[in-house]
Design a protein around this motif. Structure first.
Motif, PDB file in Angstrom:
ATOM      1  N   THR A  70       0.823  -0.917   0.244  1.00 39.68           N
ATOM      2  CA  THR A  70      -0.221   0.152  -0.158  1.00 39.68           C
ATOM      3  C   THR A  70       1.086   1.070  -0.078  1.00 39.68           C
ATOM      4  O   THR A  70       0.364   2.676  -0.799  1.00 39.68           O
ATOM      5  CB  THR A  70      -0.815   0.282   1.824  1.00 39.68           C
ATOM      6  N   GLY A  71       2.212   1.518   0.647  1.00 37.63           N
ATOM      7  CA  GLY A  71       2.723   2.356   0.601  1.00 37.63           C
ATOM      8  C   GLY A  71       3.977   2.074   0.967  1.00 37.63           C
ATOM      9  O   GLY A  71       4.788   0.709   1.816  1.00 37.63           O
ATOM     10  N   LYS A  94       5.678  10.741  12.053  1.00 42.22           N
ATOM     11  CA  LYS A  94       5.422  11.246  10.227  1.00 42.22           C
ATOM     12  C   LYS A  94       4.748   8.982  10.410  1.00 42.22           C
ATOM     13  O   LYS A  94       3.809   8.768   9.217  1.00 42.22           O
ATOM     14  CB  LYS A  94       6.615  10.566   9.723  1.00 42.22           C
ATOM     15  N   ARG A 154      -2.181   5.867  10.531  1.00 44.26           N
ATOM     16  CA  ARG A 154      -3.621   7.112  10.738  1.00 44.26           C
ATOM     17  C   ARG A 154      -3.983   7.054   8.961  1.00 44.26           C
ATOM     18  O   ARG A 154      -5.704   6.650   9.215  1.00 44.26           O
ATOM     19  CB  ARG A 154      -3.746   8.210  11.054  1.00 44.26           C
ATOM     20  N   LYS A 155      -3.919   7.740   8.073  1.00 47.13           N
ATOM     21  CA  LYS A 155      -3.953   7.636   6.645  1.00 47.13           C
ATOM     22  C   LYS A 155      -4.701   6.600   5.764  1.00 47.13           C
ATOM     23  O   LYS A 155      -6.063   6.354   5.131  1.00 47.13           O
ATOM     24  CB  LYS A 155      -3.135   9.065   5.600  1.00 47.13           C
ATOM     25  N   VAL A 156      -3.856   5.775   6.151  1.00 50.34           N
ATOM     26  CA  VAL A 156      -3.918   4.750   5.631  1.00 50.34           C
ATOM     27  C   VAL A 156      -5.222   3.585   5.964  1.00 50.34           C
ATOM     28  O   VAL A 156      -6.015   2.968   5.505  1.00 50.34           O
ATOM     29  CB  VAL A 156      -2.739   3.492   5.334  1.00 50.34           C
ATOM     30  N   GLN A 167       1.983   9.533  11.226  1.00 52.48           N
ATOM     31  CA  GLN A 167       0.860   9.682  10.079  1.00 52.48           C
ATOM     32  C   GLN A 167      -0.070   9.386   9.145  1.00 52.48           C
ATOM     33  O   GLN A 167      -1.004   9.117   8.554  1.00 52.48           O
ATOM     34  CB  GLN A 167       1.072  11.338  10.012  1.00 52.48           C
ATOM     35  N   VAL A 168       1.103   8.562   8.416  1.00 53.37           N
ATOM     36  CA  VAL A 168       0.443   7.784   7.800  1.00 53.37           C
ATOM     37  C   VAL A 168      -0.209   6.793   8.071  1.00 53.37           C
ATOM     38  O   VAL A 168      -0.738   5.693   7.159  1.00 53.37           O
ATOM     39  CB  VAL A 168       2.266   6.927   6.587  1.00 53.37           C
ATOM     40  N   GLY A 178      -7.704   5.303   7.121  1.00 56.19           N
ATOM     41  CA  GLY A 178      -8.338   6.330   6.855  1.00 56.19           C
ATOM     42  C   GLY A 178      -9.032   6.950   8.267  1.00 56.19           C
ATOM     43  O   GLY A 178     -10.645   6.903   8.853  1.00 56.19           O
TER      44      GLY A 178
END
Length: 121
Positions: free
Chosen positions: A100-101, A111, A117-119, A114-115, A121
């Motif tokens: 995914t990343g 960081k 939490r972002k993936v 943040q990443v 959702g």
């Protein structure tokens, strides 16, 4: 209910750092010592996200991702690669097998949070 993350890395210090960082942000973390251990743990429990290193004994990160993506229950679970590998060719391989990343070590704890939490959702 907290999101549960599987952290797969052969480095004890990296696993401890990832564990501490994510737990302090409210996530539950299960550690695995290499790709084989990670795959076994993933088959035995449901995880909201998998975080894996690339270079590990027994099974590397790309093979782990490919193996997880072959399981119906992990077809859509976010999988992040956290590794020292930063070449475009390696990132392309990661994308091809379903990562995914991609994050490069050493990582910034803020960081990482943040990443994640972002993936999630």
């Amino acid at each position: 209910m907290n999101k549960t993350i599987l952290a797969v890395d052969d480095s004890v210090s990296i696993r401890k750092m990832v564990n501490f960082t994510l737990k302090s942000a409210g996530f539950d973390v299960v550690e695995a010592v290499d790709g084989q251990d990670g795959l076994e743990k993933a088959k035995g429990a449901a995880f909201d996200l998998v975080l894996t290193d690339q270079n590990m004994p027994r099974m590397d990160g790309l093979t782990l991702i490919k193996s997880l993506r072959a399981l119906p229950e992990y077809a859509k679970v976010p999988i992040l690669m956290l590794t020292t590998e930063s070449s475009d060719a390696m990132k392309a391989q990661g994308k091809a097998v379903g990562a995914t990343g991609w994050m490069v070590k050493p990582f910034d704890p803020e960081k990482l949070i943040q990443v994640v939490r972002k993936v999630l959702g």
